[in-house]
Motif scaffolding. Sequence first.
Motif, PDB file in Angstrom:
ATOM      1  N   ALA A  53       0.825  -1.209   0.000  1.00  0.00           N
ATOM      2  CA  ALA A  53       0.000   0.000   0.000  1.00  0.00           C
ATOM      3  C   ALA A  53       0.863   1.265   0.000  1.00  0.00           C
ATOM      4  O   ALA A  53       0.417   2.330  -0.452  1.00  0.00           O
ATOM      5  CB  ALA A  53      -0.920  -0.002   1.222  1.00  0.00           C
ATOM      6  N   ARG A  92       4.422   6.504  -5.233  1.00  0.00           N
ATOM      7  CA  ARG A  92       3.926   5.199  -5.654  1.00  0.00           C
ATOM      8  C   ARG A  92       4.008   4.908  -7.157  1.00  0.00           C
ATOM      9  O   ARG A  92       3.827   5.797  -7.987  1.00  0.00           O
ATOM     10  CB  ARG A  92       2.483   5.030  -5.169  1.00  0.00           C
ATOM     11  CG  ARG A  92       2.373   4.767  -3.674  1.00  0.00           C
ATOM     12  CD  ARG A  92       0.950   4.839  -3.206  1.00  0.00           C
ATOM     13  NE  ARG A  92       0.450   6.222  -3.221  1.00  0.00           N
ATOM     14  CZ  ARG A  92      -0.798   6.577  -2.945  1.00  0.00           C
ATOM     15  NH1 ARG A  92      -1.695   5.643  -2.669  1.00  0.00           N
ATOM     16  NH2 ARG A  92      -1.159   7.844  -2.961  1.00  0.00           N
ATOM     17  N   THR A 143       0.050   1.555  -6.489  1.00  0.00           N
ATOM     18  CA  THR A 143      -1.371   1.909  -6.510  1.00  0.00           C
ATOM     19  C   THR A 143      -1.964   1.560  -7.868  1.00  0.00           C
ATOM     20  O   THR A 143      -1.243   1.468  -8.869  1.00  0.00           O
ATOM     21  CB  THR A 143      -1.567   3.416  -6.239  1.00  0.00           C
ATOM     22  OG1 THR A 143      -2.960   3.733  -6.284  1.00  0.00           O
ATOM     23  CG2 THR A 143      -0.844   4.263  -7.275  1.00  0.00           C
ATOM     24  N   ASN A 173       1.458   7.643  -0.039  1.00  0.00           N
ATOM     25  CA  ASN A 173       0.182   7.250   0.551  1.00  0.00           C
ATOM     26  C   ASN A 173       0.149   7.781   1.987  1.00  0.00           C
ATOM     27  O   ASN A 173       0.886   7.312   2.854  1.00  0.00           O
ATOM     28  CB  ASN A 173       0.061   5.723   0.556  1.00  0.00           C
ATOM     29  CG  ASN A 173      -1.277   5.249   1.081  1.00  0.00           C
ATOM     30  OD1 ASN A 173      -2.067   6.023   1.618  1.00  0.00           O
ATOM     31  ND2 ASN A 173      -1.543   3.958   0.918  1.00  0.00           N
ATOM     32  N   GLN A 211      -3.138   8.885  -8.265  1.00  0.00           N
ATOM     33  CA  GLN A 211      -2.284   8.838  -7.082  1.00  0.00           C
ATOM     34  C   GLN A 211      -0.837   8.451  -7.411  1.00  0.00           C
ATOM     35  O   GLN A 211       0.018   8.440  -6.517  1.00  0.00           O
ATOM     36  CB  GLN A 211      -2.844   7.817  -6.077  1.00  0.00           C
ATOM     37  CG  GLN A 211      -4.261   8.106  -5.631  1.00  0.00           C
ATOM     38  CD  GLN A 211      -4.402   9.440  -4.927  1.00  0.00           C
ATOM     39  OE1 GLN A 211      -3.539   9.835  -4.153  1.00  0.00           O
ATOM     40  NE2 GLN A 211      -5.490  10.156  -5.216  1.00  0.00           N
TER      41      GLN A 211
END
Length: 325
Positions: A162, A201, A166, A176, A171
């Motif tokens: 996570a 990410r 992603t 995150n 994003q």
Amino acid sequence: MIDFRYHLVSIVAIFLALAVGIVLGTTLLQEPAVKSAQEVAAQLTKSKEDLRTQLDALQGREAGNDAVIAAITPSLVAGGLTGQRVLLVETPGSSTSVREAAQQVLTQAGAQISGRVALTEKLLDPKGTGVLDGLVNQLKPANMMFPATATSWDRAATLLSAAFVTTDQAQVGTPNPATADVVSAFETGGLLTTEGDPLKRATLAVMFAPEKPYEGENAELQAGALVSMANGLDVAGKGTVLAGIAAATAVPGDPIAALRDDSEIAKRVTAVDTADMPAGRVAIVYSLREQMSGRAGQYGIGKGISAPLPSVPAATPSPTTQSGS
């Protein structure tokens, strides 16, 4: 009455006859036996030379094929990963040269490398699962749930993934906020190291398996831990490829074999076992393209492959394409 002298002469005559027989026998047999041995040795020498000639020819052809594929690789992969960020994950025992060569081809395909994460032996140590569980419980977002059957490595993989990948194109390239302290805590604990900016990410991930299968009593668990990590990255991103080198024989400590033996994970995560070859590096790019289309496969030359490499991709996927992977 036969006297002692007669006995003595008889005994001497017997031993003399035996000695003469042995000498005659070895003299008569010596030349054929030596000749036969020489003929066998000559045949073995010739067979060895023939096999060496064949091996040299095969190695020459392989080198020629590799040179051709390496020369046309830029055109084979051009634009294939434009708009995608790729995370590189190194594992204990993985090859730096294999990773560097793959990274070059990924860049030629238009991918942007977000950074590198190197997993440590400590992360894979079964004796450390208590510490691992404690970290996960402390750092996971409140809304992150795990299946009841999840192992310590499954849980850690979900949490770390996570932070690194992603599926949401909006994003991509941003941290995150829900996992802000996760990676630093794992680094402080000696469970991994990072290079570049992997917290911004990525959409895709390539994990590099160890050059040789793990050995020892924990080999199977270590291989399984890497499969858990690859699966976590695949679920959290648009796709993951586990890249490595085909093992000569199937052994419990081979992560690629472990992945292929897990029928459910093998449906989602792609493994390429020719990462040390030019064709394998092309296969990595094509596999990531395939992953973005929601499909997976097992490619290379080892046990359990579906083909040497994926089908040649058609049009370049849009950077906004969502994965079913």
